[in-house]
Design a protein around this motif. Structure first.
Motif, PDB file in Angstrom:
ATOM      1  N   ALA A  88      28.056  51.542  21.673  1.00 13.44           N
ATOM      2  CA  ALA A  88      28.863  52.732  21.427  1.00 13.44           C
ATOM      3  C   ALA A  88      29.129  52.864  19.937  1.00 13.44           C
ATOM      4  CB  ALA A  88      30.183  52.645  22.189  1.00 13.44           C
ATOM      5  N   LEU A  89      28.962  54.080  19.409  1.00 13.11           N
ATOM      6  CA  LEU A  89      29.362  54.408  18.039  1.00 13.11           C
ATOM      7  C   LEU A  89      30.726  55.078  18.136  1.00 13.11           C
ATOM      8  CD1 LEU A  89      26.002  55.907  16.690  1.00 13.11           C
ATOM      9  CD2 LEU A  89      26.825  53.562  16.462  1.00 13.11           C
ATOM     10  N   LEU A  90      31.747  54.410  17.641  1.00 13.21           N
ATOM     11  CA  LEU A  90      33.126  54.840  17.822  1.00 13.21           C
ATOM     12  C   LEU A  90      33.771  55.125  16.475  1.00 13.21           C
ATOM     13  CD1 LEU A  90      35.690  55.106  19.694  1.00 13.21           C
ATOM     14  CD2 LEU A  90      36.063  52.664  19.263  1.00 13.21           C
ATOM     15  N   HIS A 145      34.592  59.391  20.402  1.00 14.52           N
ATOM     16  CA  HIS A 145      35.803  59.107  19.632  1.00 14.52           C
ATOM     17  C   HIS A 145      36.892  58.561  20.554  1.00 14.52           C
ATOM     18  CE1 HIS A 145      36.495  63.250  21.111  1.00 14.52           C
ATOM     19  NE2 HIS A 145      37.733  62.836  21.242  1.00 14.52           N
ATOM     20  N   ASP A 146      36.532  58.335  21.831  1.00 11.26           N
ATOM     21  CA  ASP A 146      37.468  57.853  22.850  1.00 11.26           C
ATOM     22  C   ASP A 146      37.337  56.338  22.961  1.00 11.26           C
ATOM     23  OD1 ASP A 146      38.594  57.014  25.317  1.00 11.26           O
ATOM     24  OD2 ASP A 146      38.375  59.018  26.159  1.00 11.26           O
ATOM     25  N   GLN A 147      38.345  55.609  22.460  1.00 13.41           N
ATOM     26  CA  GLN A 147      38.231  54.146  22.443  1.00 13.41           C
ATOM     27  C   GLN A 147      38.173  53.557  23.837  1.00 13.41           C
ATOM     28  OE1 GLN A 147      41.988  51.814  21.747  1.00 13.41           O
ATOM     29  NE2 GLN A 147      42.469  53.581  20.485  1.00 13.41           N
ATOM     30  N   GLU A 171      28.624  62.244  22.585  1.00 11.30           N
ATOM     31  CA  GLU A 171      29.855  62.639  23.278  1.00 11.30           C
ATOM     32  C   GLU A 171      29.537  63.460  24.525  1.00 11.30           C
ATOM     33  OE1 GLU A 171      33.434  63.141  21.318  1.00 11.30           O
ATOM     34  OE2 GLU A 171      32.602  63.005  19.304  1.00 11.30           O
ATOM     35  N   PRO A 172      28.746  62.917  25.451  1.00 12.03           N
ATOM     36  CA  PRO A 172      28.260  63.721  26.579  1.00 12.03           C
ATOM     37  C   PRO A 172      29.351  64.126  27.558  1.00 12.03           C
ATOM     38  CG  PRO A 172      27.723  61.419  26.919  1.00 12.03           C
ATOM     39  CD  PRO A 172      28.266  61.532  25.518  1.00 12.03           C
TER      40      PRO A 172
END
Length: 348
Positions: free
Chosen positions: A32-34, A195-197, A162-163
């Motif tokens: 994941a790219l966060l 962007h959702d941890q 961000e699907p």
């Protein structure tokens, strides 16, 4: 399928969207790219897909340099946040599109296209929708169609931007568990932007945290939470209270709030040198109990049940602190004694 990114930099005018990114994935890994908006996540994904180009640095997929390989030849599946379905095509034709536009020598016959598309739709649990148009199905079903279309070309690597961003919370939860199972079942290598941890920590084998175009830490979800490398990572993950302080005389002394010092030995992380710091304390790292006025340092603002305990918010000299307490121990407005048990401190 392995991916290696080395020294990747991308600028848009005076703004650096990516700054010297180095990242490697292992075959079969879910990464994941966060990061917050504007941290460079989508720019990195688009460069991997061949939809954008770096100003410097290299991208290798399975050891092959991608600098001269166009997007259509990379055999990558890309799933966009807004689905990007063709509105004039049925569900079946949307999924078949990538197969139909292949060069004639590599294009399957109509019977084979039909077999592959229907098998994918069944795997996505939307087999009954093949004749529907995109506007006739729900958001969650459209996302499954978009994923089926990405998988139809048998990609070497699956990229997801961000699907689930446009879906409601309950649909998101169900789809992300299903996606993780599908990833494992099909033996995919996947990179997932969010962007959702909570989403990143639940789905990924490793999480790459990005800040202002830099990759600041990549690690397992457990290690990121327990051992953040920077103050940004500590503050971005885990909903921690952020308090100023100073390391001196073998202890962390809090500034501007009535908290007792924490011995250096009780800290989970701290700089070697004394000086000003930012301290991060998570909800379960506080001890809280009712106290008489003369001993209290906080006041209970609100509480709600959370599993077997109460999640409480307290006012500590103007700071809102989230903590955990036994159910039924406190009441709103009650004076309390709030004491940190540990903290992570970073040089300010």
């Amino acid at each position: 399928m392995s991916v290696a990114v080395r020294g990747l930099t991308r600028r848009f005018g005076p703004t650096a969207a990516l700054r010297d990114i180095a990242l490697e994935t292992r075959p079969g890994e879910f990464v994941a790219l966060l990061g917050p908006s504007g941290s460079g996540k989508t720019t990195l994904l688009r460069i991997l897909a061949g939809l954008d180009f770096a100003d410097s640095g290299t991208v290798e997929i399975e050891g092959q340099d991608m600098s001269a390989v166009p997007a259509r030849a990379r055999r990558l599946g890309f799933v966009f946040q807004n689905y990007a379905l063709f509105r004039h095509m049925s569900v079946f034709e949307n999924v078949a599109f990538g197969l139909r536009v292949r060069p004639r020598a590599a294009r399957p016959g109509e019977a084979e296209i039909g077999r592959r598309v229907r098998a994918l739709l069944e795997r996505m649990q939307i087999g009954a929708l093949e004749r529907r148009m995109p506007e006739q199905i729900s958001g969650g079903q459209r996302q499954r169609v978009a994923l089926a279309r990405a998988l139809a070309i048998e990609p070497r690597l699956l990229l997801l931007d961000e699907p689930f961003g446009a879906l409601d919370a309950e649909v998101r939860k169900g789809l992300r568990r299903w996606l993780r199972d599908l990833h494992t079942e099909m033996g995919l290598t996947s990179l997932f932007v969010t962007h959702d941890q909570e989403e990143a920590l639940e789905l990924a084998d490793r999480v790459a945290v990005m800040e202002a175009g830099r990759l600041v830490q990549i690690d397992t979800p457990e290690r990121l939470v327990e051992a953040p490398a920077t103050a940004f990572v500590a503050g971005f993950l885990g909903h921690a209270a952020r308090l100023p302080g100073r390391l001196a005389e073998g202890a962390l002394h809090f500034g501007g709030v009535p908290l007792p010092p924490l011995p250096r030995a009780a800290l989970r992380a701290a700089p070697a040198q004394d000086g000003p710091v930012l301290a991060f304390i998570r909800a379960h790292e506080w001890a809280v109990a009712p106290a008489p006025e003369g001993e209290a340092n906080a006041t209970l603002r609100s509480q709600r049940p959370a599993g077997g305990h109460a999640h409480v918010e307290l006012d500590l000299a103007g700071h809102v602190i989230e903590a955990e307490a036994p159910l039924g121990l406190l009441r709103v407005g009650q004076p309390c004694r709030l004491v940190p048990q540990t903290a992570r401190a970073f040089a300010a």
